[in-house]
Enzyme design. Structure first.
Site, mmCIF file in Angstrom:
data_model
loop_
_atom_site.group_PDB
_atom_site.id
_atom_site.type_symbol
_atom_site.label_atom_id
_atom_site.label_comp_id
_atom_site.label_asym_id
_atom_site.label_seq_id
_atom_site.Cartn_x
_atom_site.Cartn_y
_atom_site.Cartn_z
ATOM 1 N N LYS A 99 0.788 -1.043 0.011
ATOM 2 C CA LYS A 99 0.025 0.050 0.007
ATOM 3 C C LYS A 99 0.749 1.279 -0.079
ATOM 4 O O LYS A 99 2.092 1.349 0.388
ATOM 5 C CB LYS A 99 -0.899 0.074 1.179
ATOM 6 C CG LYS A 99 -2.148 -1.149 1.348
ATOM 7 C CD LYS A 99 -2.902 -0.783 2.514
ATOM 8 C CE LYS A 99 -3.982 -1.842 2.540
ATOM 9 N NZ LYS A 99 -4.818 -1.672 1.590
ATOM 10 N N ARG A 144 -10.158 -11.800 1.708
ATOM 11 C CA ARG A 144 -11.088 -12.721 1.193
ATOM 12 C C ARG A 144 -10.473 -14.462 1.407
ATOM 13 O O ARG A 144 -11.067 -15.180 1.296
ATOM 14 C CB ARG A 144 -11.468 -12.281 -0.283
ATOM 15 C CG ARG A 144 -10.406 -12.357 -1.258
ATOM 16 C CD ARG A 144 -10.688 -11.470 -2.509
ATOM 17 N NE ARG A 144 -10.791 -10.120 -2.381
ATOM 18 C CZ ARG A 144 -10.828 -8.971 -3.013
ATOM 19 N NH1 ARG A 144 -11.506 -9.721 -4.457
ATOM 20 N NH2 ARG A 144 -10.909 -7.839 -2.779
HETATM 21 N N1 BES Z 1 -8.209 -3.960 4.230
HETATM 22 C C1 BES Z 1 -8.226 -3.508 2.887
HETATM 23 C C2 BES Z 1 -9.735 -2.829 2.842
HETATM 24 C C3 BES Z 1 -9.581 -1.531 3.265
HETATM 25 C C4 BES Z 1 -9.434 -0.364 2.621
HETATM 26 C C5 BES Z 1 -10.330 -1.153 4.529
HETATM 27 C C6 BES Z 1 -9.881 0.926 3.188
HETATM 28 C C7 BES Z 1 -10.563 -0.051 5.198
HETATM 29 C C8 BES Z 1 -10.238 1.095 4.756
HETATM 30 C C9 BES Z 1 -8.194 -4.989 2.124
HETATM 31 O O1 BES Z 1 -7.628 -5.838 2.490
HETATM 32 C C10 BES Z 1 -7.679 -4.321 0.812
HETATM 33 O O2 BES Z 1 -6.621 -3.999 0.642
HETATM 34 N N2 BES Z 1 -8.582 -4.278 -0.355
HETATM 35 C C11 BES Z 1 -8.362 -3.838 -1.592
HETATM 36 C C12 BES Z 1 -8.615 -4.986 -2.405
HETATM 37 C C13 BES Z 1 -7.984 -4.632 -4.036
HETATM 38 C C14 BES Z 1 -6.669 -5.099 -3.737
HETATM 39 C C15 BES Z 1 -9.006 -5.699 -4.826
HETATM 40 C C16 BES Z 1 -8.798 -2.514 -1.927
HETATM 41 O O3 BES Z 1 -9.923 -2.229 -1.280
HETATM 42 O O4 BES Z 1 -8.039 -1.619 -2.452
HETATM 43 MN MN MN Z 2 -5.400 -5.461 2.053
#
Ligand code: BES
Ligand code: MN
Ligand code: ZN
Length: 500
Positions: free
Chosen positions: A279, A353
């Protein structure tokens, strides 16, 4: 803070702070009329000054009231008469108790239950008074050297007009108290930093709950056991972390009669760096909250045990830390899940997931009547619904109906998104049974599509709480909300009532 329900006589309230709602245009409630009379028109005089108009969000404390036994009256703006919405009612209560908790007031008698709230019963008002008051005094200063929690409120009486209503109000009070305790536990766990709240720490908390409540049992699986079972998805996510993954399995038996349990599965990523699909620094702040689903399961278990709900529950928490590095899993790796299905990793940041997939498969051994997973799963749900509604997706419409209803009743609302088969196309992989991402379009739904492949024979619902479980906007305003503990507790209370 101790709460009780009483049919009080206002004039006889001594050494206490009376909390009274005042509508706009100087319209008095019954209790305001009595107080005004008992204090020789002091309320009317105070309002004449015009600084307090009875608007929502306004507070006016009055001290030294002539001819009265009570110490103080706190006037609280209740907006126009007969127009108070449930959200405004909660807002009023939260604000009042937030303000009072910063004073040295110890005793208060609250007359909010006399206010008319659109379509809501006395029981609703009592329950939400307790929950919203607890919200108002909540403070997380464990890591501050200067503690700012000096809440001296000890004794709160919730007034009901008719002595015949006391019993019913007490039931509502009990529910509110249990839910508030669950919410506090959930917030406290979620607010902890990830250098304290590791998978092992979460496991210890689950064990502590089993110690506190005989109806709860906790069993922890470590990585060795998970390897034996073939939980390739959880282990894949965890392999880059120095922290050992844990599968936390809890049961709550609130009745002796055998019943199929309701299973709750909470995403427990104690920190989500994104892994090798790292990230950005800005989007990494807030990722200690990626275990809010897990914290919710702990909070619900506690609240259910407090309330002695006559149900059987299962709580499963796959707990991992998602880290990058030389030992971490990588994009295009293929994992074999506990179900036997293979998954091509497109993004190591779509880790939630993966761990939920193995937990869903694992939970089938409990033969649950319903399974609800709770997860901070996608950023996309924040784009779709913002911070007010939890995203709900399900393969079982009666479950959607029950959860949506519970959300409305608890004012911890959810909104359903479709899970149509057409969306499944997006998670095809040329090399494995499926991919772990489905592109930008409908990211919340394709994540649920992925989960649905592990929930085939279950009555299953998925709650995406990425927008509701914590406020992450800006670095100075982060805080856990305790959601969706109230929604789930209402659902369980409804289930317990319908099964008796
Ligand atoms: N934990 C994150 C989702 C999230 C994002 C929670 C912002 C709270 C605030 C999750 O694991 C994630 O990183 N999801 C990705 C999925 C993508 C890579 C398909 C996302 O939402 O960008
Ligand atoms: Mn994630
Ligand atoms: Zn995550």
């Amino acid at each position: 803070m101790k709460f009780s329900v009483k049919a009080t006589q206002i004039e006889k309230q001594s050494k206490t702070c009376l909390i009274v709602g005042i509508h706009e245009a100087g319209q008095f409630t019954e209790s305001a009329k009595i107080i005004d009379k008992a204090t020789q028109g002091h309320l009317r005089n105070a309002l004449k000054q015009g600084t307090f108009q009875g608007k929502i969000g306004q507070l006016l404390p009055l001290f030294h009231l002539p001819g009265s036994l009570f110490d103080c009256v706190c006037l609280v703006g209740a907006g126009p008469m007969d127009k108070l919405t449930p959200a405004q009612f909660r807002q009023m209560v939260t604000l009042t108790f937030k303000t009072l908790s910063a004073t040295s007031i110890q005793k208060a008698s609250c007359y909010f239950t006399e206010l008319k709230v659109e379509g809501k019963s006395l029981a609703w008002k009592v329950k939400h008074c307790v929950e919203a008051a607890s919200e108002g005094v909540y403070c997380f200063d464990l890591f501050k050297t200067q503690k700012n929690s000096q809440n001296s409120l000890r004794d709160i009486i919730l007034h009901v007009a008719d002595p015949k209503q006391v019993k019913m109000a007490e039931t509502a009070l009990k529910q509110g108290l249990a839910i508030a305790q669950g919410v506090i536990l959930t917030k406290n766990m979620a607010n902890l930093p990830s250098n304290v709240c590791t998978p092992t720490f979460l496991a210890a908390q689950a064990k502590a709950l089993a110690k506190d409540y005989t109806a709860i049992s906790t069993n922890i699986l470590g990585e060795k056991e998970m390897q034996k079972l073939g939980m390739g998805a959880i282990l894949g996510v965890s392999q880059g972390s120095a922290e050992e993954a844990k599968l936390i399995c809890m049961t709550y038996k609130g009745t002796k009669t055998p019943k199929a349990p309701i299973a709750l599965i909470g995403k427990g990523v104690t920190f989500d760096s994104g892994g090798n699909s790292l990230k950005s620094p800005d989007s990494m702040v807030g990722m200690k909250y990626d275990m809010c689903g897990a914290a919710t399961v702990l909070g619900v278990m506690k609240a259910a045990a407090e309330l002695k709900l006559p149900l059987h529950l299962v709580g499963i928490i796959p707990a991992v830390e998602n880290m990058p590095g030389g030992t971490a899993y990588k994009p295009e790796d293929i994992l074999t899940s506990l179900s036997g299905q293979t998954i091509e990793v497109i993004s190591t940041d779509a880790e939630g997931r993966l761990i939920l997939a193995d937990a869903l498969t694992y939970c089938t051994r409990y033969k649950p009547s319903a399974v609800i997973d709770i997860a901070t799963l996608t950023g996309a749900v924040v784009i779709a619904l913002g911070h007010h509604a939890t995203g709900l997706m399900t393969n079982h419409d009666p479950l959607a109906k029950a959860l949506l209803h519970a959300g409305t009743e608890s004012h911890d609302r959810a909104w359903q998104l479709p899970l149509w088969e057409e969306y499944q196309e997006q998670i095809k992989s040329p090399f494995a049974d499926m991919a772990n991402t489905g592109g930008r379009a409908a990211g919340t739904i394709t994540a649920a599509c992925f989960l649905s492949r592990f929930a085939n024979h279950l009555n299953w619902a998925h709650l995406d709480v990425a927008g509701t479980a914590a406020m992450m906007a800006g670095t100075s305003e982060r805080m856990a909300t305790g959601r969706p503990v109230p929604l789930l507790m209402q659902y369980l209370i409804d289930q317990a009532a319908s099964k008796q």
